[in-house]
Design a protein around this motif. Structure first.
Motif, PDB file in Angstrom:
ATOM      1  N   PRO A  20      -8.025  -0.968 -14.791  1.00 18.32           N
ATOM      2  CA  PRO A  20      -7.376   0.321 -15.075  1.00 18.32           C
ATOM      3  C   PRO A  20      -7.402   1.190 -13.815  1.00 18.32           C
ATOM      4  O   PRO A  20      -8.406   1.178 -13.093  1.00 18.32           O
ATOM      5  CB  PRO A  20      -8.256   0.952 -16.160  1.00 18.32           C
ATOM      6  N   VAL A  21      -6.324   1.933 -13.552  1.00 16.47           N
ATOM      7  CA  VAL A  21      -6.273   2.658 -12.280  1.00 16.47           C
ATOM      8  C   VAL A  21      -7.375   3.705 -12.158  1.00 16.47           C
ATOM      9  O   VAL A  21      -7.702   4.138 -11.064  1.00 16.47           O
ATOM     10  CB  VAL A  21      -4.892   3.319 -12.011  1.00 16.47           C
ATOM     11  N   ARG A  22      -7.946   4.082 -13.300  1.00 18.34           N
ATOM     12  CA  ARG A  22      -9.040   5.062 -13.195  1.00 18.34           C
ATOM     13  C   ARG A  22     -10.197   4.523 -12.356  1.00 18.34           C
ATOM     14  O   ARG A  22     -10.979   5.287 -11.804  1.00 18.34           O
ATOM     15  CB  ARG A  22      -9.443   5.525 -14.602  1.00 18.34           C
ATOM     16  N   GLN A  23     -10.297   3.200 -12.269  1.00 13.38           N
ATOM     17  CA  GLN A  23     -11.367   2.604 -11.456  1.00 13.38           C
ATOM     18  C   GLN A  23     -11.027   2.534  -9.962  1.00 13.38           C
ATOM     19  O   GLN A  23     -11.854   2.141  -9.158  1.00 13.38           O
ATOM     20  CB  GLN A  23     -11.670   1.195 -11.946  1.00 13.38           C
ATOM     21  N   LEU A  24      -9.817   2.884  -9.592  1.00 13.93           N
ATOM     22  CA  LEU A  24      -9.440   2.827  -8.181  1.00 13.93           C
ATOM     23  C   LEU A  24      -9.857   4.122  -7.479  1.00 13.93           C
ATOM     24  O   LEU A  24     -10.086   5.144  -8.124  1.00 13.93           O
ATOM     25  CB  LEU A  24      -7.923   2.640  -8.044  1.00 13.93           C
ATOM     26  N   SER A  25      -9.934   4.053  -6.145  1.00 17.35           N
ATOM     27  CA  SER A  25     -10.265   5.261  -5.390  1.00 17.35           C
ATOM     28  C   SER A  25      -9.059   6.198  -5.409  1.00 17.35           C
ATOM     29  O   SER A  25      -7.944   5.791  -5.740  1.00 17.35           O
ATOM     30  CB  SER A  25     -10.615   4.902  -3.953  1.00 17.35           C
ATOM     31  N   LEU A  26      -9.310   7.449  -5.045  1.00 23.73           N
ATOM     32  CA  LEU A  26      -8.222   8.425  -5.023  1.00 23.73           C
ATOM     33  C   LEU A  26      -7.073   7.944  -4.139  1.00 23.73           C
ATOM     34  O   LEU A  26      -5.901   8.046  -4.487  1.00 23.73           O
ATOM     35  CB  LEU A  26      -8.746   9.769  -4.514  1.00 23.73           C
ATOM     36  N   ALA A  27      -7.432   7.392  -2.965  1.00 20.69           N
ATOM     37  CA  ALA A  27      -6.403   6.931  -2.034  1.00 20.69           C
ATOM     38  C   ALA A  27      -5.575   5.817  -2.663  1.00 20.69           C
ATOM     39  O   ALA A  27      -4.357   5.782  -2.541  1.00 20.69           O
ATOM     40  CB  ALA A  27      -7.062   6.445  -0.751  1.00 20.69           C
ATOM     41  N   GLU A  28      -6.245   4.904  -3.355  1.00 20.25           N
ATOM     42  CA  GLU A  28      -5.522   3.802  -3.989  1.00 20.25           C
ATOM     43  C   GLU A  28      -4.607   4.308  -5.100  1.00 20.25           C
ATOM     44  O   GLU A  28      -3.494   3.823  -5.269  1.00 20.25           O
ATOM     45  CB  GLU A  28      -6.512   2.771  -4.540  1.00 20.25           C
ATOM     46  N   LYS A  29      -5.100   5.291  -5.838  1.00 23.74           N
ATOM     47  CA  LYS A  29      -4.255   5.857  -6.898  1.00 23.74           C
ATOM     48  C   LYS A  29      -3.003   6.467  -6.296  1.00 23.74           C
ATOM     49  O   LYS A  29      -1.903   6.328  -6.822  1.00 23.74           O
ATOM     50  CB  LYS A  29      -5.024   6.936  -7.666  1.00 23.74           C
ATOM     51  N   GLN A  30      -3.196   7.157  -5.179  1.00 27.83           N
ATOM     52  CA  GLN A  30      -2.055   7.768  -4.500  1.00 27.83           C
ATOM     53  C   GLN A  30      -1.042   6.692  -4.094  1.00 27.83           C
ATOM     54  O   GLN A  30       0.162   6.870  -4.228  1.00 27.83           O
ATOM     55  CB  GLN A  30      -2.574   8.458  -3.240  1.00 27.83           C
ATOM     56  N   LEU A  31      -1.560   5.561  -3.629  1.00 27.34           N
ATOM     57  CA  LEU A  31      -0.675   4.469  -3.210  1.00 27.34           C
ATOM     58  C   LEU A  31       0.082   3.894  -4.406  1.00 27.34           C
ATOM     59  O   LEU A  31       1.248   3.528  -4.293  1.00 27.34           O
ATOM     60  CB  LEU A  31      -1.490   3.384  -2.500  1.00 27.34           C
ATOM     61  N   VAL A  32      -0.588   3.831  -5.560  1.00 30.79           N
ATOM     62  CA  VAL A  32       0.095   3.359  -6.761  1.00 30.79           C
ATOM     63  C   VAL A  32       1.236   4.317  -7.113  1.00 30.79           C
ATOM     64  O   VAL A  32       2.335   3.899  -7.478  1.00 30.79           O
ATOM     65  CB  VAL A  32      -0.897   3.214  -7.939  1.00 30.79           C
ATOM     66  N   GLU A  33       0.981   5.604  -6.944  1.00 30.86           N
ATOM     67  CA  GLU A  33       2.052   6.584  -7.204  1.00 30.86           C
ATOM     68  C   GLU A  33       3.230   6.372  -6.258  1.00 30.86           C
ATOM     69  O   GLU A  33       4.389   6.461  -6.653  1.00 30.86           O
ATOM     70  CB  GLU A  33       1.533   8.011  -6.993  1.00 30.86           C
ATOM     71  N   ILE A  34       2.899   6.115  -5.010  1.00 33.91           N
ATOM     72  CA  ILE A  34       3.968   5.898  -4.033  1.00 33.91           C
ATOM     73  C   ILE A  34       4.742   4.622  -4.389  1.00 33.91           C
ATOM     74  O   ILE A  34       5.969   4.600  -4.365  1.00 33.91           O
ATOM     75  CB  ILE A  34       3.391   5.833  -2.603  1.00 33.91           C
ATOM     76  N   ALA A  35       4.001   3.580  -4.767  1.00 32.93           N
ATOM     77  CA  ALA A  35       4.656   2.331  -5.158  1.00 32.93           C
ATOM     78  C   ALA A  35       5.575   2.568  -6.353  1.00 32.93           C
ATOM     79  O   ALA A  35       6.681   2.045  -6.431  1.00 32.93           O
ATOM     80  CB  ALA A  35       3.603   1.272  -5.499  1.00 32.93           C
ATOM     81  N   ARG A  36       5.116   3.388  -7.275  1.00 31.11           N
ATOM     82  CA  ARG A  36       5.945   3.685  -8.441  1.00 31.11           C
ATOM     83  C   ARG A  36       7.244   4.367  -8.017  1.00 31.11           C
ATOM     84  O   ARG A  36       8.315   4.068  -8.519  1.00 31.11           O
ATOM     85  CB  ARG A  36       5.173   4.577  -9.412  1.00 31.11           C
ATOM     86  N   SER A  37       7.132   5.293  -7.056  1.00 33.07           N
ATOM     87  CA  SER A  37       8.353   5.991  -6.650  1.00 33.07           C
ATOM     88  C   SER A  37       9.292   5.037  -5.908  1.00 33.07           C
ATOM     89  O   SER A  37      10.506   5.142  -6.030  1.00 33.07           O
ATOM     90  CB  SER A  37       8.030   7.225  -5.821  1.00 33.07           C
ATOM     91  N   LEU A  38       8.736   4.079  -5.182  1.00 34.16           N
ATOM     92  CA  LEU A  38       9.612   3.106  -4.512  1.00 34.16           C
ATOM     93  C   LEU A  38      10.292   2.198  -5.535  1.00 34.16           C
ATOM     94  O   LEU A  38      11.466   1.873  -5.401  1.00 34.16           O
ATOM     95  CB  LEU A  38       8.810   2.265  -3.517  1.00 34.16           C
ATOM     96  N   HIS A  39       9.548   1.819  -6.560  1.00 38.97           N
ATOM     97  CA  HIS A  39      10.145   0.959  -7.579  1.00 38.97           C
ATOM     98  C   HIS A  39      11.282   1.676  -8.299  1.00 38.97           C
ATOM     99  O   HIS A  39      12.230   1.058  -8.759  1.00 38.97           O
ATOM    100  CB  HIS A  39       9.086   0.494  -8.575  1.00 38.97           C
ATOM    101  N   SER A  40      11.187   2.989  -8.380  1.00 38.67           N
ATOM    102  CA  SER A  40      12.256   3.747  -9.038  1.00 38.67           C
ATOM    103  C   SER A  40      13.398   4.030  -8.066  1.00 38.67           C
ATOM    104  O   SER A  40      14.260   4.849  -8.356  1.00 38.67           O
ATOM    105  CB  SER A  40      11.699   5.051  -9.604  1.00 38.67           C
ATOM    106  N   GLN A  41      13.386   3.367  -6.905  1.00 40.17           N
ATOM    107  CA  GLN A  41      14.483   3.507  -5.940  1.00 40.17           C
ATOM    108  C   GLN A  41      14.575   4.905  -5.350  1.00 40.17           C
ATOM    109  O   GLN A  41      15.658   5.355  -4.991  1.00 40.17           O
ATOM    110  CB  GLN A  41      15.844   3.179  -6.588  1.00 40.17           C
ATOM    111  N   ALA A  42      13.447   5.601  -5.308  1.00 39.25           N
ATOM    112  CA  ALA A  42      13.497   6.965  -4.775  1.00 39.25           C
ATOM    113  C   ALA A  42      13.958   6.952  -3.320  1.00 39.25           C
ATOM    114  O   ALA A  42      13.587   6.077  -2.544  1.00 39.25           O
ATOM    115  CB  ALA A  42      12.124   7.607  -4.882  1.00 39.25           C
ATOM    116  N   GLN A  43      14.781   7.925  -2.962  1.00 36.95           N
ATOM    117  CA  GLN A  43      15.252   8.071  -1.589  1.00 36.95           C
ATOM    118  C   GLN A  43      14.508   9.185  -0.870  1.00 36.95           C
ATOM    119  O   GLN A  43      14.377   9.184   0.338  1.00 36.95           O
ATOM    120  CB  GLN A  43      16.757   8.401  -1.595  1.00 36.95           C
TER     121      GLN A  43
END
Ligand SMILES: Nc1ncnc2c1ncn2[C@@H]1O[C@H](COP(=O)(O)OP(=O)(O)OP(=O)(O)O)[C@@H](O)[C@H]1O
Ligand SMILES: [Mg+2]
Length: 507
Positions: A147-170
């Motif tokens: 579960p992402v709650r077990q990741l570090s803050l930096a890793e969580k931030q990266l997951v957020e960024i990955a999510r925005s890339l998957h949504s084709q964000a420009q």
């Protein structure tokens, strides 16, 4: 060919009641560009971002994407337009793993549809897509199963960024993304902004860390008082010119001159330890001394101060204040002995957001004053004095703290703790999110309070801050004090050296 200009904001105006937060803002963002947004606390940076992300409407102005006027009425519309905002308060689902977070709302089913009601999820493909974004687009490797709650803050931030890339964000927007990150994690984030640039996306980057901004950005936009006062390529500006544009003058002296401590010991920690966290920590704190704690996240610096304040019970050694021992795990005992702690996380632990600035600054005093003769008008005057001396930007002391900008909330919290005039005040990350001018004001307040007899323990990830503000610095490593340094004769390299001295340690 695609338009080079990705985003244009023209004449954006925004009021919050009597506050004129944005005064005709123009902003242009090109593809492949990283734009830095800079300005004092309350200048209007987050307001621009909230308009782009659909959280706030605007009173006047227009927004164009690829030359076409758009209407960003709500967060969903913003996302559909290819805008993705990485907030400091992350918006992940803590109990889901990284894959489910990255593909949230865009799940893939075995029959190729997105509806799991009809067909089970195609977990294998989902994992493959998530992994592809993380490794190929971001160049990172994180655990996809927990579960992402077990990741570090930096890793969580990266997951957020990955999510925005998957949504084709420009357009990727980051509001103070590195405030809570450590140096290696920062470097990784900078590498990612480079990748965004190369892939033809664009980034808006808000930060108070000016050295970092000139490194990461192509262009900076300086805001003052709701207006855009300058937009320039970073190659043409220095940190000094940015500061003078931002505050309308030169900064002057950043760190105030310190008075040497009295020599009289106020707090003594003797072989202090908390099982599994830290061990054998001994030090003395003098009256009027400012003592810094440095070290990486997890090295134990935060645990030590939390043990002193009674948040974490210590089970080895002892602490005394004015010669009297503190009871392990007793916050009320620590308070009664004259210890205060300003936590790093101001939102959840520090402030009452729906209450006024005055209430927040003087709450501790007013509870005491029920039995004393302190009058409400005195409290108001005292809150007003702090508001002026720390340049807390608010309409009046009656404004709700929740309506203030992030940095101004931080200043309000510090004012509240100074106001209680404890014997020993622990400050965790005292200037996180604070603009450079306010930092100087905060340092002045701390140094003045120390000269008047308050002792400080400052926990900070910012080595230059510890060097400029403190008399003495203890560097923690793996739960132990690795070095005791005289701040006037040491430097950031030495702090870094003792923070990471042993090699091969896996964190
Ligand atoms: N929801 C709100 N209600 C009332 N006033 C608000 C609200 N949000 C922001 N403001 C006001 O608008 C102004 C701009 O705030 P904003 O949060 O954009 O500043 P900022 O540049 O992001 O500052 P910081 O560096 O401290 O984060 C401030 O005066 C703030 O008090
Ligand atoms: Mg802000």
């Amino acid at each position: 060919m695609e338009n080079k200009t990705l985003l244009q904001m023209r004449g954006i105006d925004k009021h919050f009641g009597a506050t004129h937060a944005l005064k005709g803002i123009d902003l242009t963002l090109e593809r492949g560009e990283v734009l830095g947004l800079i300005g004092e606390n309350g200048a209007g940076k987050s307001t621009i971002i909230k308009i782009l992300s659909g959280a706030y409407g605007m009173d006047a102005g227009e927004i164009l994407i690829d030359g076409v006027p758009v209407n960003i009425g709500n967060p969903r519309a913003s996302q559909a337009l290819g805008i993705s905002t990485i907030y400091q308060e992350l918006t992940l689902f803590p109990d889901l793993n990284a894959v489910d977070n990255i593909l949230a709302g865009r799940e893939i089913c075995r029959d190729g549809t997105g509806s799991s009601l009809i067909s089970p999820l195609d977990r294998q493909r989902m994992r493959k897509e998530a992994r592809q974004i993380l490794t190929e687009e971001l160049g990172i490797d994180i655990d996809l199963t927990v579960p992402v709650r077990q990741l570090s803050l930096a890793e969580k931030q990266l997951v957020e960024i990955a999510r925005s890339l998957h949504s084709q964000a420009q357009i990727i927007i980051m509001d103070e993304p590195t405030e809570a990150l450590e140096s290696q994690e920062r470097e990784r984030l900078f590498a990612i902004t480079d990748r965004m640039r190369l892939s033809g996306r664009a980034v808006i980057y808000v930060s108070h860390l000016l050295d970092e901004l000139v490194k990461v950005c192509d262009k900076v936009m300086v805001m003052r008082d709701g207006a855009n006062v300058a937009t320039q390529p970073v190659s043409e500006v220095s940190v000094e010119t940015i500061i003078s544009k931002m505050i309308g003058r030169d900064l002057g002296q950043k760190y105030a001159d310190k008075t040497p401590p009295s020599g009289e010991v106020i707090l003594r920690a003797n072989r202090l330890g908390v099982n599994g966290r830290f061990d054998d920590v001994s030090f003395e704190l003098q009256k009027g001394e400012i003592l810094g704690f440095a070290g990486l996240d997890g090295a134990g610096k935060q645990d030590v101060v939390r043990a002193i304040y009674g948040v974490v019970p210590f089970n080895m050694g002892d602490i005394s204040v004015d010669g009297k021992s503190l009871t392990a795990g007793s916050i009320s005992g620590a308070k009664a002995a004259g210890v205060g702690l300003m936590p790093a996380d101001r939102k959840t632990e520090g402030l009452f957001l729906d209450k006024s600035l005055e209430w927040n600054i003087t709450i501790a005093e007013s509870t005491k004053s029920r039995s004393s003769s302190l009058r409400l008008s005195d409290l108001k005057a005292s809150a007003g004095a702090y508001m002026r001396s720390m340049s807390i930007r608010a309409r009046s002391v009656d404004q709700s703290v929740g309506d203030l900008s992030g940095g101004n909330q931080q200043k309000a919290m510090l004012a509240r703790w100074l106001q209680t005039k404890p014997k020993v005040l622990v400050l965790e990350e005292p200037t996180r999110g604070v603009d450079i001018k306010s930092k100087a004001e905060i340092y002045r307040q701390v140094v003045d309070a120390a000269a008047a007899g308050t002792s400080f323990i400052v926990v900070s990830a910012d080595s230059p801050e510890l060097l400029g503000l403190c008399h003495r610095i203890l560097v923690m490593h793996s739960g132990r004090v690795a070095a005791e340094l005289d701040a006037s004769t040491t430097d950031a390299e030495t702090i870094a050296y003792y923070s990471v001295q042993t090699t091969g340690e896996h964190r």
